[in-house]
Design a protein around this motif. Structure first.
Motif, PDB file in Angstrom:
ATOM      1  N   ALA A 131       0.826  -1.205   0.000  1.00 56.41           N
ATOM      2  CA  ALA A 131       0.000   0.000   0.000  1.00 56.41           C
ATOM      3  C   ALA A 131       0.862   1.257   0.000  1.00 56.41           C
ATOM      4  O   ALA A 131       0.632   2.190  -0.789  1.00 56.41           O
ATOM      5  N   LEU A 132       1.858   1.255   0.838  1.00 55.22           N
ATOM      6  CA  LEU A 132       2.736   2.416   0.941  1.00 55.22           C
ATOM      7  C   LEU A 132       3.548   2.580  -0.339  1.00 55.22           C
ATOM      8  O   LEU A 132       3.733   3.708  -0.837  1.00 55.22           O
ATOM      9  N   ALA A 133       4.010   1.466  -0.894  1.00 52.51           N
ATOM     10  CA  ALA A 133       4.798   1.518  -2.130  1.00 52.51           C
ATOM     11  C   ALA A 133       3.974   2.118  -3.266  1.00 52.51           C
ATOM     12  O   ALA A 133       4.472   2.910  -4.068  1.00 52.51           O
ATOM     13  N   ASP A 134       2.697   1.746  -3.303  1.00 48.88           N
ATOM     14  CA  ASP A 134       1.820   2.251  -4.361  1.00 48.88           C
ATOM     15  C   ASP A 134       1.651   3.760  -4.271  1.00 48.88           C
ATOM     16  O   ASP A 134       1.450   4.434  -5.282  1.00 48.88           O
ATOM     17  N   ARG A 135       1.721   4.259  -3.048  1.00 48.35           N
ATOM     18  CA  ARG A 135       1.560   5.699  -2.874  1.00 48.35           C
ATOM     19  C   ARG A 135       2.792   6.479  -3.338  1.00 48.35           C
ATOM     20  O   ARG A 135       2.751   7.707  -3.443  1.00 48.35           O
ATOM     21  N   HIS A 136       3.874   5.765  -3.544  1.00 46.06           N
ATOM     22  CA  HIS A 136       5.098   6.426  -4.010  1.00 46.06           C
ATOM     23  C   HIS A 136       5.639   5.704  -5.239  1.00 46.06           C
ATOM     24  O   HIS A 136       6.674   5.046  -5.174  1.00 46.06           O
ATOM     25  N   PRO A 137       4.947   5.851  -6.354  1.00 41.55           N
ATOM     26  CA  PRO A 137       5.308   5.128  -7.571  1.00 41.55           C
ATOM     27  C   PRO A 137       6.501   5.792  -8.253  1.00 41.55           C
ATOM     28  O   PRO A 137       7.018   6.782  -7.767  1.00 41.55           O
ATOM     29  N   GLY A 138       6.924   5.227  -9.348  1.00 37.11           N
ATOM     30  CA  GLY A 138       8.024   5.812 -10.111  1.00 37.11           C
ATOM     31  C   GLY A 138       9.288   5.013  -9.965  1.00 37.11           C
ATOM     32  O   GLY A 138       9.327   4.011  -9.255  1.00 37.11           O
TER      33      GLY A 138
ATOM     34  N   PHE B 112      13.028   3.879  -8.979  1.00 36.79           N
ATOM     35  CA  PHE B 112      13.911   3.953  -7.819  1.00 36.79           C
ATOM     36  C   PHE B 112      15.210   4.600  -8.271  1.00 36.79           C
ATOM     37  O   PHE B 112      15.683   4.325  -9.376  1.00 36.79           O
ATOM     38  N   PRO B 113      15.832   5.469  -7.551  1.00 35.42           N
ATOM     39  CA  PRO B 113      15.450   5.877  -6.197  1.00 35.42           C
ATOM     40  C   PRO B 113      14.616   7.156  -6.136  1.00 35.42           C
ATOM     41  O   PRO B 113      14.335   7.607  -5.030  1.00 35.42           O
ATOM     42  N   GLN B 114      14.247   7.704  -7.291  1.00 36.81           N
ATOM     43  CA  GLN B 114      13.524   8.978  -7.265  1.00 36.81           C
ATOM     44  C   GLN B 114      12.207   8.865  -6.494  1.00 36.81           C
ATOM     45  O   GLN B 114      11.734   9.838  -5.906  1.00 36.81           O
ATOM     46  N   CYS B 115      11.618   7.682  -6.514  1.00 34.71           N
ATOM     47  CA  CYS B 115      10.342   7.500  -5.826  1.00 34.71           C
ATOM     48  C   CYS B 115      10.448   7.744  -4.324  1.00 34.71           C
ATOM     49  O   CYS B 115       9.440   7.893  -3.636  1.00 34.71           O
ATOM     50  N   LEU B 116      11.666   7.782  -3.812  1.00 33.20           N
ATOM     51  CA  LEU B 116      11.829   7.999  -2.372  1.00 33.20           C
ATOM     52  C   LEU B 116      11.617   9.458  -1.979  1.00 33.20           C
ATOM     53  O   LEU B 116      11.467   9.779  -0.802  1.00 33.20           O
ATOM     54  N   GLN B 117      11.639  10.348  -2.989  1.00 31.40           N
ATOM     55  CA  GLN B 117      11.476  11.780  -2.733  1.00 31.40           C
ATOM     56  C   GLN B 117      10.218  12.049  -1.896  1.00 31.40           C
ATOM     57  O   GLN B 117       9.109  11.724  -2.298  1.00 31.40           O
ATOM     58  N   GLY B 118      10.418  12.601  -0.734  1.00 35.21           N
ATOM     59  CA  GLY B 118       9.288  12.966   0.127  1.00 35.21           C
ATOM     60  C   GLY B 118       8.592  11.806   0.805  1.00 35.21           C
ATOM     61  O   GLY B 118       7.621  12.005   1.532  1.00 35.21           O
ATOM     62  N   ALA B 119       9.095  10.600   0.584  1.00 37.51           N
ATOM     63  CA  ALA B 119       8.440   9.428   1.175  1.00 37.51           C
ATOM     64  C   ALA B 119       8.818   9.287   2.648  1.00 37.51           C
ATOM     65  O   ALA B 119       9.911   9.672   3.046  1.00 37.51           O
ATOM     66  N   PRO B 120       7.898   8.746   3.449  1.00 38.11           N
ATOM     67  CA  PRO B 120       8.196   8.556   4.878  1.00 38.11           C
ATOM     68  C   PRO B 120       9.239   7.460   5.056  1.00 38.11           C
ATOM     69  O   PRO B 120       9.105   6.383   4.500  1.00 38.11           O
ATOM     70  N   LEU B 121      10.268   7.756   5.828  1.00 32.71           N
ATOM     71  CA  LEU B 121      11.383   6.817   5.940  1.00 32.71           C
ATOM     72  C   LEU B 121      11.727   6.536   7.404  1.00 32.71           C
ATOM     73  O   LEU B 121      11.767   7.436   8.243  1.00 32.71           O
ATOM     74  N   LEU B 122      11.985   5.264   7.660  1.00 32.60           N
ATOM     75  CA  LEU B 122      12.500   4.854   8.969  1.00 32.60           C
ATOM     76  C   LEU B 122      13.993   4.604   8.798  1.00 32.60           C
ATOM     77  O   LEU B 122      14.393   3.865   7.901  1.00 32.60           O
ATOM     78  N   ILE B 123      14.794   5.200   9.633  1.00 30.08           N
ATOM     79  CA  ILE B 123      16.234   4.983   9.469  1.00 30.08           C
ATOM     80  C   ILE B 123      16.910   4.549  10.759  1.00 30.08           C
ATOM     81  O   ILE B 123      16.388   4.785  11.855  1.00 30.08           O
TER      82      ILE B 123
ATOM     83  N   SER C 176       4.190   2.098   8.565  1.00 31.13           N
ATOM     84  CA  SER C 176       4.550   3.431   9.033  1.00 31.13           C
ATOM     85  C   SER C 176       5.476   4.150   8.062  1.00 31.13           C
ATOM     86  O   SER C 176       5.400   5.366   7.910  1.00 31.13           O
ATOM     87  N   GLY C 177       6.343   3.382   7.440  1.00 35.03           N
ATOM     88  CA  GLY C 177       7.287   4.037   6.545  1.00 35.03           C
ATOM     89  C   GLY C 177       8.104   3.027   5.772  1.00 35.03           C
ATOM     90  O   GLY C 177       7.969   1.813   5.964  1.00 35.03           O
ATOM     91  N   ILE C 178       8.943   3.562   4.880  1.00 38.76           N
ATOM     92  CA  ILE C 178       9.860   2.722   4.125  1.00 38.76           C
ATOM     93  C   ILE C 178      11.058   2.431   5.019  1.00 38.76           C
ATOM     94  O   ILE C 178      11.508   3.303   5.754  1.00 38.76           O
TER      95      ILE C 178
END
Lengths: 300, 300
Positions: free
Chosen positions: B176-183, B185-196, B238-240
Motif C-alpha cells: 500500500a505504501l509503495a503504491d503511494r510512491h510510484p516511479g 527507484f530511487p527517485q520514488c523515495l522523494q518525500g516518502a516517509p522513511l524509517l532509518i 509506518s514508513g519505508i
DNA sequence: ACCTACACTTCGTGAAAACCGAAGTATACG
DNA sequence: CGTATACTTCGGTTTTCACGAAGTGTAGGT
C-alpha cells in the motif's frame, strides 16, 4: 528457576567459610542456612560444599559457581547502596579496588585522606585478585585500583599506573619465636621458619633474591596471597613474617609481636591504577597527594 | 536486605517492557508481579516504574537500577546454565554478543555454521549496546562481538576487528505504501516517509550522504537503534525501511513487504570483534569462514 | 578412653511471604 | 461509547522460610 535467596546464602557461607559465621551476618540460625543450601544442591543435583572435619569446604562445582555468585551479589550490594542513597542525592561515588596482597593498614592510610575532602565522597571498597579488579576498572565499575605492582601489560585492558611510594620491609615474630632465633639481623633468619607472600606478588621474588645475596636460607613454611592472613598466622607464632616498614609500629602494636629487623635492600612499592578519564577523580587526587605528603615522605 | 526475587521481577518487567509479558515468561499472574514490584518500591521508598498510558515506563531511579539488575541476572543465568550442564560436562562455551543494530537474520546466518561443528559448542547469545558488549569482551565474559562497525578506538579496551563482509542495502515498504510512491527507484523515495537506523550507526551517515548525492529528501519519520524494531514499524506501514540486500528475500517473505529497490552505493559491513587470544576459538573460526564462504560470497 | 565443645543436620511446627481469583480502575482504539 | 487491554486492589489460599528441639560427627582437652 534459580532461587536467588538460596544462592545468596551459598555466597555468604562460601566467603565466610562457615555456616555459623554466615548466620551472624545474616541474622539466621544454622539449620535454616544449612537447609536452604541443601535445597539448592538438591535442585541442581550437585554438591556445592563437602564436610571436612567439622567445617565446610567448596567442592569443584562450588568453586566454579562462586565467582558468578560473587559478581552477582557484589553488584547487588552496590545496587542496594544506590537505592538507599537516592534520597539525600549526589555524593560522588568513589569505587576503589584493593589487591589482596596489599596490607590493610596501608590501604587504610592511603584511603583515609579521601574521607576529609570538602566534597563528600561515597567510598566503596572491594578486595580481590588484581586481575579481576582491572577488568572492572576497564568497564568503569571501579575508579581506582591499589596494588603492589604497576599495570601488567599482558592484559587486554588499558590502564595507567601511578607510583604512590616505596618503602623497605621489616621482619616480625612473636617474642617467643624471636628468642629462639637470637643474634644479629639478618643472620638470625638462617633456618628460621618464615611466612612469605604468594608467588604472584612482586615482593616475593625480591625477597628471595635478597636471601640469596645474604646467603641466608630461611625455612619457608607458608605462602599467603592475602597479607592479613599471613599476619594472623604470624601472630599465632607460626613463623616470622614481613610487612612494609611504614607500618612497622602499627604491626607491633596491633599484633603484639616484636620487630626483628628491617632492610631497605628489599622494597615494596604501591601503585594507583586508573583509566585516567579526562577529569581526574577527586578521590584519586586525594590518594596520590596524600601518599606523597604523608605516607612515604622519607623516601625518594 | 535486598529481596532478590522482587528485583528479578523488576528486571524481567523492565526488559520485556510490560507486566503481562513478564508473566508469560515467569509463569505468574499480573497481580503477583505488580504487587511484588510495589513492595520493592515501598522498601526503598522510591518508584521504579511510572504508568504512561496503560504501559509502564522506567523512572529515573529505575533507569539507574536497571544496569545493575541486568548484570546480576545475566550472571545468574550463566550460573544456572553452568550448574545444569555440570553432569554431561565439557562442551566448549561460546559466548557471543550482538550489537542491536545488526539485523537478527544476519546474526542467525552468521552464527548458524557454529551449530554444525563436529565439536559440540554451547552457544550463549546476548544482545546489547556495542559499548557494553565490548566491556564484557575485555573481561572475557564474551568470546566474540558482532557489530556493524569495527572496534572503536576511544575505549580503554583492546580488541581486534575482523571484517566479515559487506553488502548493499535494499528498501522495503508495505504494498500500500509503495503504491503511494510510484516511479523509478530511487527517485520514488522523494518525500516518502522513511524509517532509518539511529544516529549511532555507521550506515546512517552513509545513507544521508547518498540521499544528498541523489538530491533526494525523504521525510524521516523515525529513528531506531534496534533493527528488529524498525522492521516491525515498517511492517505496519509506518514508513519505508532498509535492510542489507543479502537478506532481502527473507525480509520480503517474513514481513510481507515489497522490495522497492536496492543500491550498492550504500553498503553495510559487519565485523567480528574478539580479543584474539593465542588459540582461536573454534566458534570464531566457523563464523568468519562461514561468512566468507556463504553469506557474502558475491562481493569483493 | 571419655567428656565437652563445637559445627553441621534432620525433623516437625508455626509464621511470613508469595501467589491467585475476583473485581476494580484507567487507557487506547474503533 | 463500547470493547479490549494493562495494571491495581483486596481477600483468601498455598508455598516457602525460619526456628526450636534433638541428633550426628569431629576436635581437643583431661
Amino acid at each position: 528457576m534459580l532461587n536467588y535467596r538460596q544462592l545468596h546464602y551459598f555466597w555468604v557461607v562460601a566467603r565466610t567459610g562457615s555456616i555459623v559465621r554466615a548466620c551472624e551476618q545474616l541474622n539466621l540460625t544454622p539449620q535454616t542456612i544449612s537447609g536452604q543450601i541443601s535445597l539448592l544442591e538438591q535442585t541442581y543435583g550437585i554438591a556445592l560444599f563437602q564436610r571436612v572435619g567439622r567445617q565446610l569446604e567448596l567442592t569443584e562445582a562450588g568453586r566454579k559457581a562462586l565467582p558468578y555468585a560473587e559478581q552477582m551479589f557484589q553488584t547487588g550490594n552496590e545496587l542496594e547502596a544506590m537505592l538507599r542513597a537516592q534520597p539525600d542525592e549526589q555524593q560522588i561515588l568513589f569505587r576503589v579496588g584493593v589487591a589482596d596482597v596489599v596490607p590493610k593498614s596501608i590501604v587504610y592510610r592511603l584511603i583515609a585522606p579521601t574521607m576529609e575532602l570538602s566534597e563528600p565522597l561515597r567510598i566503596t571498597c572491594r578486595e580481590d585478585k588484581l586481575e579481576r579488579l582491572l577488568a572492572d576498572l576497564a568497564i568503569q565499575r571501579l575508579d581506582l585500583v591499589i596494588s603492589d605492582s604497576p599495570m601488567p601489560t599482558h592484559l587486554d585492558i588499558k590502564g595507567y599506573s601511578q607510583k604512590l611510594g616505596e618503602c623497605g620491609i621489616s621482619f616480625f615474630a612473636t617474642q617467643a619465636l624471636a628468642d629462639r632465633h637470637p643474634g644479629a639481623f639478618p643472620q638470625c633468619l638462617q633456618g628460621a621458619p618464615l611466612l612469605i607472600p604468594g608467588a604472584e606478588t612482586v615482593i616475593r621474588s625480591r625477597l628471595q633474591r635478597w636471601f640469596a645475596e645474604q646467603q641466608i636460607q630461611p625455612k619457608i613454611i607458608g605462602e599467603f596471597d592475602d597479607s592479613a592472613l599471613m599476619q594472623a598466622f604470624g601472630q599465632s607464632g607460626s613463623g616470622i613474617f614481613i610487612a612494609p616498614s611504614v607500618i612497622a609500629d602499627e604491626v607491633v602494636r596491633q599484633y603484639g609481636v616484636a620487630l626483628i629487623g628491617q632492610t631497605d635492600a628489599v622494597t615494596e612499592s604501591f601503585y594507583a591504577i586508573s583509566v585516567e578519564r579526562k577529569v581526574k577523580h577527586p578521590g584519586i587526587v586525594a590518594i596520590t597527594e596524600g601518599a606523597r605528603r604523608e605516607l612515604f615522605t622519607a623516601l625518594p
